[in-house]
Design a protein around this motif. Structure first.
Motif, short mmCIF file in Angstrom:
data_model
loop_
_atom_site.label_atom_id
_atom_site.label_comp_id
_atom_site.label_asym_id
_atom_site.label_seq_id
_atom_site.Cartn_x
_atom_site.Cartn_y
_atom_site.Cartn_z
N ALA A 9 43.62 82.47 107.43
CA ALA A 9 43.91 83.89 107.24
C ALA A 9 43.96 84.21 105.75
O ALA A 9 44.14 83.33 104.91
CB ALA A 9 45.23 84.25 107.91
N GLU A 10 43.79 85.49 105.47
CA GLU A 10 43.93 85.99 104.10
C GLU A 10 44.75 87.27 104.13
O GLU A 10 44.76 87.99 105.14
CB GLU A 10 42.56 86.27 103.48
CG GLU A 10 41.68 85.05 103.29
CD GLU A 10 40.34 85.39 102.66
OE1 GLU A 10 40.18 86.55 102.19
OE2 GLU A 10 39.46 84.51 102.63
N THR A 11 45.45 87.56 103.04
CA THR A 11 46.17 88.82 102.96
C THR A 11 45.15 89.94 102.73
O THR A 11 44.05 89.71 102.22
CB THR A 11 47.18 88.80 101.81
OG1 THR A 11 46.50 88.48 100.59
CG2 THR A 11 48.26 87.75 102.07
N LYS A 41 53.42 91.37 106.57
CA LYS A 41 52.21 91.09 105.80
C LYS A 41 50.99 91.56 106.57
O LYS A 41 50.84 91.25 107.75
CB LYS A 41 52.06 89.58 105.54
CG LYS A 41 53.10 89.00 104.60
CD LYS A 41 52.84 87.50 104.39
CE LYS A 41 53.90 86.91 103.48
NZ LYS A 41 53.68 85.45 103.28
N LEU A 43 47.29 91.01 107.30
CA LEU A 43 46.41 89.86 107.20
C LEU A 43 45.05 90.17 107.83
O LEU A 43 44.89 91.14 108.57
CB LEU A 43 47.02 88.65 107.92
CG LEU A 43 48.38 88.15 107.47
CD1 LEU A 43 48.86 87.05 108.41
CD2 LEU A 43 48.33 87.64 106.03
N VAL A 45 42.30 87.49 109.88
CA VAL A 45 42.10 86.11 110.31
C VAL A 45 40.64 85.91 110.72
O VAL A 45 39.93 86.87 111.06
CB VAL A 45 43.03 85.73 111.48
CG1 VAL A 45 44.49 85.94 111.09
CG2 VAL A 45 42.71 86.53 112.73
N LEU A 66 49.31 79.78 110.83
CA LEU A 66 48.45 80.64 110.05
C LEU A 66 48.30 80.02 108.66
O LEU A 66 49.27 79.93 107.90
CB LEU A 66 49.04 82.04 109.94
CG LEU A 66 49.03 82.89 111.22
CD1 LEU A 66 49.79 84.18 110.98
CD2 LEU A 66 47.61 83.17 111.67
N ILE A 68 47.42 80.72 105.43
CA ILE A 68 47.20 81.89 104.59
C ILE A 68 46.76 81.45 103.19
O ILE A 68 47.47 80.71 102.52
CB ILE A 68 48.47 82.76 104.51
CG1 ILE A 68 48.94 83.14 105.92
CG2 ILE A 68 48.20 84.01 103.69
CD1 ILE A 68 50.26 83.88 105.94
#
Length: 220
Positions: A9-11, A41, A43, A45, A66, A68
């Protein structure tokens, strides 16, 4: 206990619907992570990994690590999925931040094991619950619940109070709720009953096929 899955995942920044559609086209699933002791947050994914995870799972009650980017791993419970009403594709996912002791409420699939004695005698297995709501810690979350019905005779029922649940798992239903029941066999129609039902139809059919009477000629 349910398996733990890992998903990258990324923000992401809070965005409008147009950018969310673009994000999905790029292979991401917009998501949010929240919890009692965690900051919310936004996110995104990996959509492909998410689909594969769902395909490998018995239900959507899933514990996920997750991964991140730039922040490390966060344990989460898949709380909800928003699906496209036409295609069924996932559009958005909600994750609940948890630890091993977090108490969860989940709906777990029910599988019945064995062939009931009553079924062997001609009875019919009627499953009353296909999912069962439970309370448990994240550590004890079961992927499925399996109950043996092989000892059930004709007319018998298996109730919530009759079975033993995994350690740390508590059902949210009363003990009297029926999980499965062995019903009476369906009675086949006898020859006399079949003939009685067929008689009116045969009479009507014969009446339709009978030739109409000729009218007598008029007197001169």
């Amino acid at each position: 206990m349910a398996k733990k899955h890992s998903v990258k995942a990324e923000t992401r920044a809070r965005t409008g619907s147009g950018l969310l559609k673009q994000m999905r086209r790029e292979g991401w699933l917009p998501s949010v992570l929240y919890g009692k002791n965690a900051d919310n947050k936004n996110l995104k994914v990996d959509a492909k990994a998410f689909r594969e995870m769902l395909g490998e799972s018995e239900s959507e009650n899933i514990l996920i690590n997750l991964e991140i980017e730039g922040e490390g791993s966060s344990l989460a419970f898949l709380q909800a999925i928003q699906h496209d009403p036409l295609t069924g594709e996932a559009l958005h996912a909600d994750f609940l931040a948890v630890n091993e002791k977090t108490e969860l409420q989940a709906s777990v699939p029910v599988h019945l094991l064995g062939t009931a004695a009553g079924v062997k005698s001609g009875g019919v297995l009627e499953q009353g619950l296909h999912t069962l709501d439970v309370t448990c810690s994240a550590t004890n979350l079961p992927e499925i619940l399996e109950f043996d019905v092989s000892e059930l005779a004709l007319g018998d029922s298996l109730h919530i109070g009759d079975v033993t649940f995994p350690k740390g798992v508590t059902p949210r239903y009363d003990a009297e709720v029926v999980i499965a029941h062995i019903g009476a066999p369906r009675v086949e129609e006898t020859a006399d009953e079949a003939a009685a039902e067929a008689a009116p139809a045969a009479a009507a059919e014969a009446a339709e096929e009978a030739p109409a009477e000729e009218e007598a000629p008029a007197e001169a």
